[in-house]
Design an enzyme around this catalytic site. Structure first.
Site, mmCIF file in Angstrom:
data_model
loop_
_atom_site.group_PDB
_atom_site.id
_atom_site.type_symbol
_atom_site.label_atom_id
_atom_site.label_comp_id
_atom_site.label_asym_id
_atom_site.label_seq_id
_atom_site.Cartn_x
_atom_site.Cartn_y
_atom_site.Cartn_z
ATOM 1 N N PRO B 128 0.908 -1.242 -0.105
ATOM 2 C CA PRO B 128 0.207 -0.259 0.006
ATOM 3 C C PRO B 128 0.768 1.307 0.053
ATOM 4 C CG PRO B 128 -1.020 -1.551 1.496
ATOM 5 C CD PRO B 128 0.412 -2.355 0.964
ATOM 6 N N GLU B 364 4.481 -2.300 -13.514
ATOM 7 C CA GLU B 364 5.574 -2.759 -13.640
ATOM 8 C C GLU B 364 6.717 -1.500 -13.952
ATOM 9 O OE1 GLU B 364 6.192 -6.566 -15.857
ATOM 10 O OE2 GLU B 364 3.986 -6.850 -15.422
#
Lengths: 256, 386
Positions: B128, B364
């Site tokens: 998070p 990514e």
């Protein structure tokens, strides 16, 4: 046990151009008769069920480049292939009884086959006669329209799909079965199979080696294209507007 | 156009993947997107076709073909549906660390099932409060008798809840910061591993994105990948090698946008002619094609250079990912424009392309991070040549 799958290489079209009254197939790519792929898949599934004692062989008779059809079968998982060089079987004028004799001879030449699987009909001629003719040539049992197949040697049980129902038939091996598309869904040839098939050496036999004697021919006197379909008219608007337009058209055509 | 530089095997891979995408994926893509349904059966089918372990050596059940072959498959599958494409590619991202850094025993244990397509893997780094700043991860792996105990959360894990194994990056030595991170192979059965809800996303909706929750999650000793302290290195290397693959996903989406646009421009008639005859439309499509081909050239070049053993592909990999993802978003936006009003309707396939394309600029390594990497690599190269 040996299972033979018969393949036919056909033009990739059901509406060939006509030139001087005969089909002009120049430039039309060739594909494996779609119905035959279902026979290929069924043979592979039988082998997967019954184990390595089952040997599967794909056979085709036609032009030498019909090898491509055999490679597709090998890629899917068929064990062996055999190509009968018989260009004369590739014409629209081919006599189907002669073709049956040639393919029957190929099955006998392979020695030890107990089951022949093929598609119900071919995309080009669509006569649907060949499987029955081959069974007759071989003197074997025959079941057409096969939607489900249960092989339990020495018999084979098959469900025949008919327009008004189904019939479950059983015959003893050896037998010829003609399969319908309902029987399975052909696999996409896996990568390993594609690579193996590309490298495979496929044996060729001349037609005269297995089926001596002059080929039987018939002559097709006329080919006709189906009548051109008139352009369709699409009616737009609300249901009421469409209804009004339809009535107007029917009146114009003196149908109302 | 770039066919001439593909080997026979690479052409076969592309042909097979394209056939699978056209016959099996494309017809169900809209339904999978609508129902947010994980494409488990399609992934199994991809495995049966021999496409699931393309760059894994044959000894572990793969095809031993390399990065470009992998990218070709990712591209064609994504062209059918980007959600299926990302599920496929994320599995590779999940098992690549095992392939690169695993022991023989670890490779033998995990790779065969993943190469068969029966199972998928997942890569778990993001948390998070640790996205672009991956060094801020807090998930811990404390020592326990015979193994480790993991505590913490991983967020937005692709294939989360569906994977058989997770490659998880956790801190074995928090005091050392990123140098104290280690990589673990965590199986789905590990006690103490639970999942958050499946995230509701803008696009790639059939892909499963979930939070991983580790509560005293025990893993045995042999779950450690490589050595303690190598986790960050493993993660960065993995992401770096995965970049051409993300580029390939974006490329597939962009190509799909182009395919649809070309077809529609021929079919749709306005003012008495196909709209493709109007320069406004044809130029839009031409620009789309330029970007698609340029992206393709870049992605393939990087993949090929990795296959050829290049070690300095970092900047190029980032360029490929950035350019291809930008091309995908641009192509998708323009495809909607070509389709006009129909492009905005969910009954037509192009709105999905934009929803799918956007994420390729984000995951990514966001394109901003990619630009950081490219700039840093240029500086490093300049410093070296001094």
């Amino acid at each position: 046990m040996k299972i033979v799958v018969l393949l036919k290489q056909v033009p990739d079209t059901i509406e060939p151009r006509l030139r001087e009254g005969r089909p002009d197939l120049s430039g039309v790519p060739r594909i494996v008769n779609p119905f035959d792929l279902y026979a290929v898949e069924e043979a592979i599934r039988i082998k997967e069920r019954l184990g390595p004692a089952v040997e599967t062989v794909a056979v085709t008779a036609g032009r030498p480049d019909a090898e491509a059809a055999l490679r597709e079968a090998l890629a899917m998982g068929i064990d062996q292939a055999l190509c009968i060089d018989a260009g004369e079987l590739d014409e629209p004028d081919t006599d189907v009884v002669f073709a049956a004799r040639a393919l029957g001879a190929a099955v006998r030449w392979l020695d030890g086959a107990e089951l022949v699987l093929c598609g119900q009909k071919s995309l080009d001629q669509q006569s649907g006669i060949l499987p029955a003719a081959i069974a007759e040539v071989l003197g074997w049992g025959f079941i057409p329209d096969v939607g489900k197949l249960d092989l339990s040697p020495p018999n084979v049980r098959a469900t025949r799909l008919l327009p008004n129902g189904r019939a479950v038939l059983e015959t003893s091996l050896p037998a010829v079965l003609a399969v319908l598309k309902a029987i399975n869904e052909p696999r996409i040839a896996p990568l390993r199979g594609m690579m193996k098939a590309r490298r495979a050496q496929i044996p060729h036999l001349g037609l005269s080696e297995i089926c001596p004697g002059p080929p039987r021919r018939r002559t097709v006197l006329e080919f006709h294209a189906p009548p051109a379909r008139p352009a369709a008219m699409i009616l737009e608007g609300t249901a009421e507007q469409q209804a009004r337009a339809l009535v107007a058209e029917l009146r114009k055509g003196r149908l109302l | 156009m770039l066919d001439y530089l593909l080997t026979e095997e690479q052409l076969m891979v592309r042909e097979l993947a394209r056939r699978f995408a056209v016959e099996r994926i494309a017809p169900v893509a809209a339904g999978l997107d609508d129902r947010e349904e994980f494409p488990r059966e399609l992934l199994r089918g991809i495995g049966r076709a021999g496409l699931a372990g393309l760059s894994v050596p044959e000894a572990y059940g793969g095809m031993g073909l390399g990065h470009l072959a992998s990218c070709l498959a990712i591209e064609e599958i994504s062209r059918g549906c980007a959600g299926v494409g990302v599920s496929y590619a994320a599995s590779i991202l999940g098992y690549a660390p095992i392939l690169l850094f695993g022991s023989e025993a670890q490779k033998q244990k995990h790779l065969p099932a993943l190469c068969s397509g029966e199972e998928v893997a997942a890569f778990a780094l993001t948390e998070p409060q640790a996205g672009s700043d991956a060094s801020a991860i807090q998930c811990r792996a404390g020592r326990a008798p015979g193994g480790y105990v993991l505590n913490g959360n991983k967020q937005w894990i692709t294939n989360g809840g569906e994977a058989a194994v997770y490659t998880v990056i956790a801190l074995t030595d928090p005091k050392r910061g990123v140098r104290g991170a280690s990589a673990f192979i965590v199986p789905r059965e590990a006690p103490g591993l639970t999942y958050g809800k499946k995230e509701r996303k803008l696009g790639i909706r059939c892909s499963a994105t979930r939070e991983l929750v580790f509560q005293d999650c025990y893993v045995p000793e042999d779950s450690l990948l490589g050595r303690e302290g190598h986790g960050f290195l493993i993660a960065m290397r993995n992401l770096s090698l995965g970049r051409p693959g993300v580029g390939a996903q974006a490329l597939g989406i962009a190509q799909s946008a182009l395919d649809h646009s070309v077809r529609y421009a021929r079919e749709r008639e306005q003012f008495g002619q196909p709209i493709g005859r109007f320069q406004a439309v044809s130029h839009l499509i031409a620009e789309m094609a330029i970007k698609v081909e340029a992206a393709r050239a870049l992605v393939y070049a990087v993949a090929r250079s990795i296959d050829a053993g290049a070690t300095d592909f970092e900047a190029a990999a980032s360029m490929a990912k950035t350019f291809a993802s930008d091309a995908a978003v641009s192509a998708a936006v323009d495809a909607i424009q070509v389709f006009g009003g129909y492009g905005y309707m969910r009954d037509y396939p192009v709105e999905k392309l934009l929803r799918d394309a956007k994420i390729t600029q984000i995951y990514e390594g966001t394109n901003e991070i990619q630009r950081n990497i490219i700039a840093a690599e240029l500086q490093k190269a300049a410093a070296r040549s001094r």
